[in-house]
Write a protein that holds these residues in place. Structure first.
Motif, PDB file in Angstrom:
ATOM      1  N   LEU A 156       0.830  -1.205   0.000  1.00 43.92           N
ATOM      2  CA  LEU A 156       0.000   0.000   0.000  1.00 43.92           C
ATOM      3  C   LEU A 156       0.866   1.257   0.000  1.00 43.92           C
ATOM      4  CD1 LEU A 156      -2.840   1.233   0.198  1.00 43.92           C
ATOM      5  CD2 LEU A 156      -2.671   1.021   2.699  1.00 43.92           C
ATOM      6  N   GLY A 157       1.995   1.179   0.682  1.00 47.77           N
ATOM      7  CA  GLY A 157       2.877   2.340   0.768  1.00 47.77           C
ATOM      8  C   GLY A 157       3.406   2.780  -0.579  1.00 47.77           C
ATOM      9  N   GLU A 158       3.723   1.821  -1.457  1.00 49.36           N
ATOM     10  CA  GLU A 158       4.230   2.171  -2.789  1.00 49.36           C
ATOM     11  C   GLU A 158       3.189   2.944  -3.596  1.00 49.36           C
ATOM     12  OE1 GLU A 158       5.481  -1.383  -4.670  1.00 49.36           O
ATOM     13  OE2 GLU A 158       7.097  -1.809  -3.247  1.00 49.36           O
ATOM     14  N   ILE A 159       1.937   2.524  -3.446  1.00 46.40           N
ATOM     15  CA  ILE A 159       0.858   3.208  -4.173  1.00 46.40           C
ATOM     16  C   ILE A 159       0.684   4.631  -3.649  1.00 46.40           C
ATOM     17  CG2 ILE A 159      -1.619   3.176  -4.684  1.00 46.40           C
ATOM     18  CD1 ILE A 159      -1.465   0.095  -4.362  1.00 46.40           C
ATOM     19  N   ILE A 160       0.665   4.760  -2.333  1.00 47.47           N
ATOM     20  CA  ILE A 160       0.442   6.063  -1.714  1.00 47.47           C
ATOM     21  C   ILE A 160       1.601   7.013  -1.984  1.00 47.47           C
ATOM     22  CG2 ILE A 160       0.085   7.246   0.487  1.00 47.47           C
ATOM     23  CD1 ILE A 160      -2.333   5.656  -0.505  1.00 47.47           C
ATOM     24  N   GLN A 161       2.825   6.470  -2.070  1.00 40.77           N
ATOM     25  CA  GLN A 161       3.994   7.322  -2.317  1.00 40.77           C
ATOM     26  C   GLN A 161       3.875   8.053  -3.652  1.00 40.77           C
ATOM     27  OE1 GLN A 161       6.533   8.409  -0.612  1.00 40.77           O
ATOM     28  NE2 GLN A 161       5.924   7.290   1.239  1.00 40.77           N
ATOM     29  N   SER A 162       3.311   7.388  -4.661  1.00 44.23           N
ATOM     30  CA  SER A 162       3.129   8.043  -5.965  1.00 44.23           C
ATOM     31  C   SER A 162       2.185   9.238  -5.849  1.00 44.23           C
ATOM     32  CB  SER A 162       2.580   7.041  -6.985  1.00 44.23           C
ATOM     33  OG  SER A 162       3.499   5.990  -7.203  1.00 44.23           O
ATOM     34  N   LEU A 163       1.114   9.052  -5.077  1.00 44.77           N
ATOM     35  CA  LEU A 163       0.164  10.148  -4.872  1.00 44.77           C
ATOM     36  C   LEU A 163       0.785  11.267  -4.052  1.00 44.77           C
ATOM     37  CD1 LEU A 163      -3.107   8.112  -4.154  1.00 44.77           C
ATOM     38  CD2 LEU A 163      -2.524   9.374  -6.228  1.00 44.77           C
ATOM     39  N   LEU A 164       1.590  10.905  -3.055  1.00 44.15           N
ATOM     40  CA  LEU A 164       2.249  11.922  -2.236  1.00 44.15           C
ATOM     41  C   LEU A 164       3.254  12.727  -3.062  1.00 44.15           C
ATOM     42  CD1 LEU A 164       2.913  10.028   1.130  1.00 44.15           C
ATOM     43  CD2 LEU A 164       1.245  11.860   0.707  1.00 44.15           C
ATOM     44  N   ALA A 165       3.934  12.049  -4.001  1.00 42.66           N
ATOM     45  CA  ALA A 165       4.890  12.749  -4.858  1.00 42.66           C
ATOM     46  C   ALA A 165       4.173  13.765  -5.755  1.00 42.66           C
ATOM     47  CB  ALA A 165       5.658  11.737  -5.703  1.00 42.66           C
ATOM     48  N   ALA A 166       3.011  13.359  -6.299  1.00 41.06           N
ATOM     49  CA  ALA A 166       2.226  14.276  -7.141  1.00 41.06           C
ATOM     50  C   ALA A 166       1.716  15.453  -6.316  1.00 41.06           C
ATOM     51  CB  ALA A 166       1.066  13.524  -7.781  1.00 41.06           C
ATOM     52  N   ARG A 167       1.257  15.155  -5.102  1.00 41.83           N
ATOM     53  CA  ARG A 167       0.771  16.218  -4.208  1.00 41.83           C
ATOM     54  C   ARG A 167       1.887  17.194  -3.853  1.00 41.83           C
ATOM     55  NH1 ARG A 167       1.676  17.112   0.976  1.00 41.83           N
ATOM     56  NH2 ARG A 167       0.187  18.421   2.130  1.00 41.83           N
ATOM     57  N   LYS A 168       3.068  16.659  -3.581  1.00 39.46           N
ATOM     58  CA  LYS A 168       4.198  17.517  -3.213  1.00 39.46           C
ATOM     59  C   LYS A 168       4.556  18.474  -4.338  1.00 39.46           C
ATOM     60  CE  LYS A 168       8.986  17.313  -1.578  1.00 39.46           C
ATOM     61  NZ  LYS A 168      10.136  16.430  -1.251  1.00 39.46           N
TER      62      LYS A 168
END
Length: 345
Positions: free
Chosen positions: A177-189
């Motif tokens: 799950l963390g790998e998926i969320i990291q992509s979204l966090l990178a886009a948000r950042k």
């Protein structure tokens, strides 16, 4: 003989209709939606134009500027008024719409629209881009919250600064799950970083603008509201009275009167959505968060007691728009007490 023309603009082509003063069609043609191509058609020595009309739209400011610089008597006309006029036609085509606009020009039955200056257009583009980045970043944050909730992970109340830290804490023990969320966090950042850059541009513009700094003496009015207001109003002299700003921004009630029936409805919500929303937010801040007392806050509090908080905020937003226009015209700062308040305020 005088001639009149109507332009029905689309992204690729513009339908052009030219009439004489008797209403006879002299020429109908389509041209590429570019100022140079339109000028090539309209600058023909055979035509003696009295008025040329084009409907307000995405390309209208660019085309209007090009035609006006070429010395053509062009007018940008109000969209809703045009739609009501053209509704009488049985078939809606680009050719018929161009004919209808040309007839509106001939009989002088139209409502002109103010075309903003280039400086105001740039400011508006900056504010729109800033808002878009902010909305996308918030949308990703909400999507992350929804995804984690499916796994029983609740983010809770957390600000934008500590949001990423909180999410990483929740998915720390869930590698997949963390790998998926990291992509979204990178886009948000990335969105947040670009938003910060544009917000800094807003602050820099306001810092160097005397009118914006003047408007910010009003409680609740910050840099974004001040800059948006100057970009929206553009030229304050185009309003004869300050009270006319309220209806233009859609902050006055609708009135439906026929015979003995007279209904006063909600606000019209016409005009600039962004400016109306910002004025509403400024009114909320003044009414609920502003600590320093003023005659304006007292006026709004009295309305809230009689009519309710929501109506008071809308009324305050309208009055803020009026006061900001008067301050802009007079060059005076906000009066906190009624002792120095002009009689017209």
């Amino acid at each position: 003989m005088k001639h009149y023309s109507g332009l029905d603009i689309s992204v690729k082509e513009t339908a052009i209709c030219i009439l004489d003063e008797t209403g006879k069609i002299c020429r109908e043609v389509k041209a590429v939606s570019h100022p140079d191509d339109l000028i090539a058609v309209l600058k023909d020595p055979a035509w003696n134009f009295e008025r040329i009309g084009l409907e307000a739209g995405p390309l209208s400011q660019w085309l209007y500027e090009g035609l006006a610089k070429a010395g053509l008597p062009v007018t940008c006309i109000e969209t809703r008024h045009t739609k009501a006029f053209l509704k009488a036609q049985p078939n809606k085509t680009d050719r018929n719409d161009a004919r209808g606009i040309a007839q509106m020009m001939r009989v002088n039955l139209y409502r002109p629209v103010h075309v903003k200056t280039l400086a105001s257009q740039k400011r508006r583009a900056l504010l729109t881009a800033r808002k878009l980045l902010q909305e996308k970043a918030i949308a990703i944050e909400n999507d992350i919250r929804g995804l984690l909730r499916n796994f029983g992970l609740k983010v809770g109340l957390v600000g934008a600064v500590k949001f990423e830290e909180r999410i990483e804490e929740l998915v720390e023990d869930r590698p997949g799950l963390g790998e998926i969320i990291q992509s979204l966090l990178a886009a948000r950042k990335l969105l947040r970083e670009e938003f910060t850059k544009l917000h800094k541009k807003v602050l820099d513009l306001v810092r160097d603008d005397a009118i914006c700094r003047l408007l910010m003496t009003i409680p609740g009015v910050g840099p974004v509201v001040a800059l948006a207001y100057t970009a929206t109003i553009d030229i304050p002299e185009r309003f004869t009275h300050s009270k006319a700003v309220g209806p233009v921004l859609g902050l006055t009630p609708k009135l439906n009167e026929s015979g003995e029936s007279k209904r006063v409805g909600r606000i019209s919500c016409c005009g600039d959505d962004m400016m109306r929303s910002l004025l509403y937010e400024a009114a909320q801040v003044l009414l609920t968060l502003s600590k320093k007392w003023s005659w304006l806050k007292a006026w709004a509090m009295n309305i809230a007691k009689r009519r309710g908080r929501q109506k008071a905020i809308v009324a305050l937003a309208r009055r803020l728009a009026v006061i900001m226009h008067r301050m802009w015209c007079d060059g005076t700062e906000f009066y906190w007490t009624r002792e120095n308040l002009p009689a017209a305020a």
